[in-house]
Design an enzyme around this catalytic site. Sequence first.
Site, PDB file in Angstrom:
ATOM      1  N   ASP A   1      -2.762  -0.415   2.742  1.00 57.41           N
ATOM      2  CA  ASP A   1      -2.703  -1.947   2.205  1.00 57.41           C
ATOM      3  C   ASP A   1      -1.519  -2.440   2.399  1.00 57.41           C
ATOM      4  O   ASP A   1      -1.120  -3.216   3.794  1.00 57.41           O
ATOM      5  CB  ASP A   1      -2.855  -1.832   0.745  1.00 57.41           C
ATOM      6  CG  ASP A   1      -3.044  -3.450   0.077  1.00 57.41           C
ATOM      7  OD1 ASP A   1      -3.340  -4.153   0.946  1.00 57.41           O
ATOM      8  OD2 ASP A   1      -3.159  -3.384  -1.031  1.00 57.41           O
TER       9      ASP A   1
ATOM     10  N   ARG B   1     -15.994   5.700  -6.545  1.00 60.68           N
ATOM     11  CA  ARG B   1     -15.617   6.879  -5.589  1.00 60.68           C
ATOM     12  C   ARG B   1     -16.543   7.425  -5.063  1.00 60.68           C
ATOM     13  O   ARG B   1     -16.512   7.961  -3.943  1.00 60.68           O
ATOM     14  CB  ARG B   1     -14.706   7.876  -6.304  1.00 60.68           C
ATOM     15  CG  ARG B   1     -13.244   7.255  -6.951  1.00 60.68           C
ATOM     16  CD  ARG B   1     -12.161   8.249  -7.155  1.00 60.68           C
ATOM     17  NE  ARG B   1     -11.258   7.849  -8.015  1.00 60.68           N
ATOM     18  CZ  ARG B   1     -10.162   7.470  -7.559  1.00 60.68           C
ATOM     19  NH1 ARG B   1      -9.777   6.950  -6.145  1.00 60.68           N
ATOM     20  NH2 ARG B   1      -9.018   6.954  -8.313  1.00 60.68           N
TER      21      ARG B   1
ATOM     22  N   GLU C   1      -4.807   9.534   4.622  1.00 61.05           N
ATOM     23  CA  GLU C   1      -4.976   8.542   3.598  1.00 61.05           C
ATOM     24  C   GLU C   1      -6.442   7.670   3.626  1.00 61.05           C
ATOM     25  O   GLU C   1      -6.742   7.509   4.685  1.00 61.05           O
ATOM     26  CB  GLU C   1      -3.604   7.426   3.922  1.00 61.05           C
ATOM     27  CG  GLU C   1      -3.596   6.250   2.973  1.00 61.05           C
ATOM     28  CD  GLU C   1      -3.072   6.359   1.569  1.00 61.05           C
ATOM     29  OE1 GLU C   1      -4.072   7.358   0.947  1.00 61.05           O
ATOM     30  OE2 GLU C   1      -2.184   5.933   1.141  1.00 61.05           O
ATOM     31  N   ASP C   2      -6.665   7.074   2.458  1.00 61.25           N
ATOM     32  CA  ASP C   2      -7.860   6.614   2.525  1.00 61.25           C
ATOM     33  C   ASP C   2      -7.679   5.202   2.906  1.00 61.25           C
ATOM     34  O   ASP C   2      -8.501   4.498   3.928  1.00 61.25           O
ATOM     35  CB  ASP C   2      -8.466   6.490   1.011  1.00 61.25           C
ATOM     36  CG  ASP C   2      -7.711   6.223   0.232  1.00 61.25           C
ATOM     37  OD1 ASP C   2      -6.220   6.061   0.509  1.00 61.25           O
ATOM     38  OD2 ASP C   2      -7.718   6.123  -0.997  1.00 61.25           O
TER      39      ASP C   2
ATOM     40  N   PHE D   1     -11.043  -6.355  -1.316  1.00 60.31           N
ATOM     41  CA  PHE D   1     -10.907  -5.224  -2.383  1.00 60.31           C
ATOM     42  C   PHE D   1     -12.203  -4.138  -2.031  1.00 60.31           C
ATOM     43  O   PHE D   1     -13.269  -4.648  -2.425  1.00 60.31           O
ATOM     44  CB  PHE D   1     -10.708  -5.376  -3.690  1.00 60.31           C
ATOM     45  CG  PHE D   1     -10.108  -4.255  -4.429  1.00 60.31           C
ATOM     46  CD1 PHE D   1      -8.808  -3.950  -4.316  1.00 60.31           C
ATOM     47  CD2 PHE D   1     -11.010  -3.070  -5.182  1.00 60.31           C
ATOM     48  CE1 PHE D   1      -8.149  -2.861  -5.051  1.00 60.31           C
ATOM     49  CE2 PHE D   1     -10.288  -2.112  -5.651  1.00 60.31           C
ATOM     50  CZ  PHE D   1      -8.892  -1.811  -5.565  1.00 60.31           C
TER      51      PHE D   1
HETATM   52  P1  IMP Z   1      -0.014   0.626  -0.373  1.00 63.06           P
HETATM   53  O1  IMP Z   1       1.056   1.381  -0.719  1.00 63.06           O
HETATM   54  O2  IMP Z   1      -0.150  -1.023  -0.627  1.00 63.06           O
HETATM   55  O3  IMP Z   1      -0.480   0.599   1.238  1.00 63.06           O
HETATM   56  O4  IMP Z   1      -1.279   0.953  -1.471  1.00 63.06           O
HETATM   57  C1  IMP Z   1      -2.116   2.062  -0.603  1.00 63.06           C
HETATM   58  C2  IMP Z   1      -3.081   2.578  -1.805  1.00 63.06           C
HETATM   59  O5  IMP Z   1      -3.755   1.675  -2.847  1.00 63.06           O
HETATM   60  C3  IMP Z   1      -4.169   3.209  -1.342  1.00 63.06           C
HETATM   61  O6  IMP Z   1      -4.093   4.604  -1.145  1.00 63.06           O
HETATM   62  C4  IMP Z   1      -5.131   3.080  -2.571  1.00 63.06           C
HETATM   63  O7  IMP Z   1      -5.345   4.112  -3.647  1.00 63.06           O
HETATM   64  C5  IMP Z   1      -4.783   1.544  -3.187  1.00 63.06           C
HETATM   65  N1  IMP Z   1      -5.814   0.496  -2.427  1.00 63.06           N
HETATM   66  C6  IMP Z   1      -5.353  -0.451  -1.566  1.00 63.06           C
HETATM   67  N2  IMP Z   1      -6.235  -1.201  -1.311  1.00 63.06           N
HETATM   68  C7  IMP Z   1      -7.349  -0.637  -1.842  1.00 63.06           C
HETATM   69  C8  IMP Z   1      -8.516  -1.120  -1.706  1.00 63.06           C
HETATM   70  O8  IMP Z   1      -9.183  -2.137  -1.203  1.00 63.06           O
HETATM   71  N3  IMP Z   1      -9.584  -0.463  -2.631  1.00 63.06           N
HETATM   72  C9  IMP Z   1      -9.214   0.612  -3.335  1.00 63.06           C
HETATM   73  N4  IMP Z   1      -7.770   1.124  -3.335  1.00 63.06           N
HETATM   74  C10 IMP Z   1      -6.810   0.194  -2.656  1.00 63.06           C
HETATM   75 MG    MG Z   2      -4.584   6.241  -1.874  1.00 65.33          MG
END
Ligand code: IMP
Ligand code: MG
Length: 173
Positions: free
Chosen positions: A101, A163, A97-98, A150
């Site tokens: 959050d 990206r 996973e990148d 962000f």
């Molecule tokens: P989560 O379900 O809130 O953990 O969301 C994770 C996903 O939200 C990541 O895989 C990203 O695609 C997107 N995301 C969350 N924070 C960021 C950020 O700071 N920059 C870009 N994408 C983000």
């Molecule tokens: Mg993602």
Amino acid sequence: MEKLKQVLSPEEIQEKVKELAEKIENDFKGEPLVFIGTLKGAFIFLADLVRNVKNSPVEIDFIRAKSYGMSDTSSEEVIITKDVELSLEGKNVILVEDIVDTGITLKFLKEHLKLHNPKVVKICALIDKKERRKEEVELDYVGFVIEKGFLVGYGLDFAEKYRYLPGVYEIIK
Ligand code: IMP
Ligand code: MG
């Protein structure tokens, strides 16, 4: 146009990715691995990660999840829009996973992958962004911990922009 401030240089990312690949290989002692990238954000991280795996047989697949919400916040509802295609039965799966959050997406995806009967599912995340965590998920391999902001670049986007950048940047509002 947004203002960007660099938070991770391309060099420090590459160094960390190499370390992560070595750690994963050591932990699995050369056993075959299946790396599953979460589209789209993890595509660059996954590509660099697998090229640093030197001695273990590697398979690669992708999964794509969609969560409903605003462009820069994460919401509660997750659906899978592209599932894995390889058989995961009895395999060592590394979910790549990148950025984590709220943790909602990863928690959902990990549970989903377990339905494919792998031997084990471990999570490897480039960035652990802790501030807005709602779901506790165990992150087995983490590149960087960043409290908030962000972030874009190295696969991460803001409305599909940035990206392709080789470093990671914070958007300054
Ligand atoms: P989560 O379900 O809130 O953990 O969301 C994770 C996903 O939200 C990541 O895989 C990203 O695609 C997107 N995301 C969350 N924070 C960021 C950020 O700071 N920059 C870009 N994408 C983000
Ligand atoms: Mg993602």
